[in-house]
Motif scaffolding. Sequence first.
Motif, PDB file in Angstrom:
ATOM      1  N   ALA A 199      44.006  27.971  42.043  1.00  0.00           N
ATOM      2  CA  ALA A 199      44.641  26.656  42.079  1.00  0.00           C
ATOM      3  C   ALA A 199      46.140  26.794  41.860  1.00  0.00           C
ATOM      4  O   ALA A 199      46.586  27.534  40.974  1.00  0.00           O
ATOM      5  CB  ALA A 199      44.028  25.755  41.011  1.00  0.00           C
ATOM      6  N   ASP A 200      46.908  26.088  42.662  1.00  0.00           N
ATOM      7  CA  ASP A 200      48.372  26.101  42.564  1.00  0.00           C
ATOM      8  C   ASP A 200      48.777  25.239  41.370  1.00  0.00           C
ATOM      9  O   ASP A 200      48.683  24.010  41.422  1.00  0.00           O
ATOM     10  CB  ASP A 200      48.967  25.552  43.861  1.00  0.00           C
ATOM     11  CG  ASP A 200      50.486  25.622  43.897  1.00  0.00           C
ATOM     12  OD1 ASP A 200      51.119  25.545  42.823  1.00  0.00           O
ATOM     13  OD2 ASP A 200      51.042  25.719  45.010  1.00  0.00           O
ATOM     14  N   GLN A 201      49.235  25.852  40.311  1.00  0.00           N
ATOM     15  CA  GLN A 201      49.528  25.121  39.085  1.00  0.00           C
ATOM     16  C   GLN A 201      50.730  24.193  39.226  1.00  0.00           C
ATOM     17  O   GLN A 201      50.801  23.161  38.555  1.00  0.00           O
ATOM     18  CB  GLN A 201      49.734  26.099  37.924  1.00  0.00           C
ATOM     19  CG  GLN A 201      48.463  26.846  37.543  1.00  0.00           C
ATOM     20  CD  GLN A 201      47.311  25.896  37.232  1.00  0.00           C
ATOM     21  OE1 GLN A 201      47.452  24.976  36.426  1.00  0.00           O
ATOM     22  NE2 GLN A 201      46.169  26.127  37.863  1.00  0.00           N
ATOM     23  N   GLU A 203      51.321  22.538  41.987  1.00  0.00           N
ATOM     24  CA  GLU A 203      50.705  21.390  42.662  1.00  0.00           C
ATOM     25  C   GLU A 203      49.938  20.540  41.666  1.00  0.00           C
ATOM     26  O   GLU A 203      49.965  19.308  41.745  1.00  0.00           O
ATOM     27  CB  GLU A 203      49.774  21.878  43.777  1.00  0.00           C
ATOM     28  CG  GLU A 203      48.912  20.804  44.424  1.00  0.00           C
ATOM     29  CD  GLU A 203      49.714  19.738  45.151  1.00  0.00           C
ATOM     30  OE1 GLU A 203      49.144  18.661  45.413  1.00  0.00           O
ATOM     31  OE2 GLU A 203      50.897  19.973  45.456  1.00  0.00           O
ATOM     32  N   VAL A 204      49.258  21.173  40.731  1.00  0.00           N
ATOM     33  CA  VAL A 204      48.537  20.439  39.691  1.00  0.00           C
ATOM     34  C   VAL A 204      49.508  19.562  38.901  1.00  0.00           C
ATOM     35  O   VAL A 204      49.271  18.365  38.694  1.00  0.00           O
ATOM     36  CB  VAL A 204      47.794  21.400  38.750  1.00  0.00           C
ATOM     37  CG1 VAL A 204      47.254  20.663  37.525  1.00  0.00           C
ATOM     38  CG2 VAL A 204      46.656  22.099  39.492  1.00  0.00           C
ATOM     39  N   LYS A 205      50.615  20.143  38.444  1.00  0.00           N
ATOM     40  CA  LYS A 205      51.604  19.395  37.670  1.00  0.00           C
ATOM     41  C   LYS A 205      52.206  18.255  38.480  1.00  0.00           C
ATOM     42  O   LYS A 205      52.356  17.128  37.986  1.00  0.00           O
ATOM     43  CB  LYS A 205      52.711  20.340  37.189  1.00  0.00           C
ATOM     44  CG  LYS A 205      52.250  21.364  36.166  1.00  0.00           C
ATOM     45  CD  LYS A 205      53.395  22.290  35.788  1.00  0.00           C
ATOM     46  CE  LYS A 205      52.930  23.354  34.804  1.00  0.00           C
ATOM     47  NZ  LYS A 205      54.024  24.302  34.457  1.00  0.00           N
ATOM     48  N   ASP A 206      52.542  18.540  39.744  1.00  0.00           N
ATOM     49  CA  ASP A 206      53.151  17.515  40.588  1.00  0.00           C
ATOM     50  C   ASP A 206      52.177  16.374  40.859  1.00  0.00           C
ATOM     51  O   ASP A 206      52.560  15.197  40.815  1.00  0.00           O
ATOM     52  CB  ASP A 206      53.613  18.124  41.912  1.00  0.00           C
ATOM     53  CG  ASP A 206      54.786  19.085  41.745  1.00  0.00           C
ATOM     54  OD1 ASP A 206      55.410  19.084  40.665  1.00  0.00           O
ATOM     55  OD2 ASP A 206      55.059  19.849  42.694  1.00  0.00           O
ATOM     56  N   ARG A 207      50.921  16.715  41.131  1.00  0.00           N
ATOM     57  CA  ARG A 207      49.937  15.673  41.420  1.00  0.00           C
ATOM     58  C   ARG A 207      49.645  14.828  40.187  1.00  0.00           C
ATOM     59  O   ARG A 207      49.537  13.596  40.278  1.00  0.00           O
ATOM     60  CB  ARG A 207      48.652  16.323  41.941  1.00  0.00           C
ATOM     61  CG  ARG A 207      47.543  15.339  42.317  1.00  0.00           C
ATOM     62  CD  ARG A 207      47.973  14.393  43.430  1.00  0.00           C
ATOM     63  NE  ARG A 207      48.340  15.122  44.625  1.00  0.00           N
ATOM     64  CZ  ARG A 207      47.459  15.431  45.583  1.00  0.00           C
ATOM     65  NH1 ARG A 207      46.203  15.068  45.471  1.00  0.00           N
ATOM     66  NH2 ARG A 207      47.863  16.089  46.652  1.00  0.00           N
ATOM     67  N   LEU A 208      49.537  15.465  39.037  1.00  0.00           N
ATOM     68  CA  LEU A 208      49.325  14.714  37.797  1.00  0.00           C
ATOM     69  C   LEU A 208      50.469  13.733  37.539  1.00  0.00           C
ATOM     70  O   LEU A 208      50.240  12.562  37.201  1.00  0.00           O
ATOM     71  CB  LEU A 208      49.191  15.671  36.616  1.00  0.00           C
ATOM     72  CG  LEU A 208      47.816  16.263  36.333  1.00  0.00           C
ATOM     73  CD1 LEU A 208      47.928  17.386  35.318  1.00  0.00           C
ATOM     74  CD2 LEU A 208      46.860  15.187  35.829  1.00  0.00           C
ATOM     75  N   ALA A 209      51.682  14.210  37.714  1.00  0.00           N
ATOM     76  CA  ALA A 209      52.837  13.347  37.473  1.00  0.00           C
ATOM     77  C   ALA A 209      52.874  12.191  38.458  1.00  0.00           C
ATOM     78  O   ALA A 209      53.122  11.034  38.079  1.00  0.00           O
ATOM     79  CB  ALA A 209      54.122  14.165  37.568  1.00  0.00           C
TER      80      ALA A 209
END
Length: 230
Positions: A199-201, A203-209
């Motif tokens: 998983a692209d971390q 991308e995880v941070k950006d999507r969560l934000a």
Amino acid sequence: MTAPLQIVALLFPNVTQLDLTGPAQVFARLPEAEVHFAWRDREPVPTDSGFSIVPTTTLTEAPQADLLFVPGGSGAFDLLEDDVALDFIADQAAGARFVTSVCTGSFALGAAGLLAGKRATSHWASLHMLEAFGAVPVSERVVRDDPVITGAGVSSGIDFALTVVAELYGERMARDVQLFIEYDPAPPFDAGSPLRPEADQQEVKDRLASVTEHRSPMVAAAAERLADRR
């Protein structure tokens, strides 16, 4: 003669179709069960995937559910301001054996006042916001807190539905349905959740934000409306 098991699924514009159709495919294999797709009228309802699904009943004509099911998608957040839909969920839940959701459908359950003090899950990018409704967010594929059963994001709907089948008909039936639909996942990449190694971390941070910024005001407003209704 035993009455058929009544499964009532809420169908609404911009539903994530796999949230709905994955479980529906599983439920369609059940003996003596009837699956109903309910919305305001019987006109085709657009999904988030470019095609529409035709309701089989309306909110006023739907039978009392033994199993109430609310899928998710961006349209689930429009339900947070829809008193007719929320009243339908609450009224059906009062007489249902199980109250269930997949993905962000759990936010509609929360806005209907059904998750206070309950463990529940949702799509990973929205999960933390369930706290606004007094729920206890749990990052698991399927979470049960009687009579509430919730599934995580999108594809977890099949796991959710098989869990429900095992509860209602036993594990043998659930295994038989799993075999029939050849549910034997072997994804080509190991990136299916934020915890997986591929998983692209970022991308995880950006999507969560992004999701939090966009949806948290709607969730906060719905939680305030729920408090006022109580």
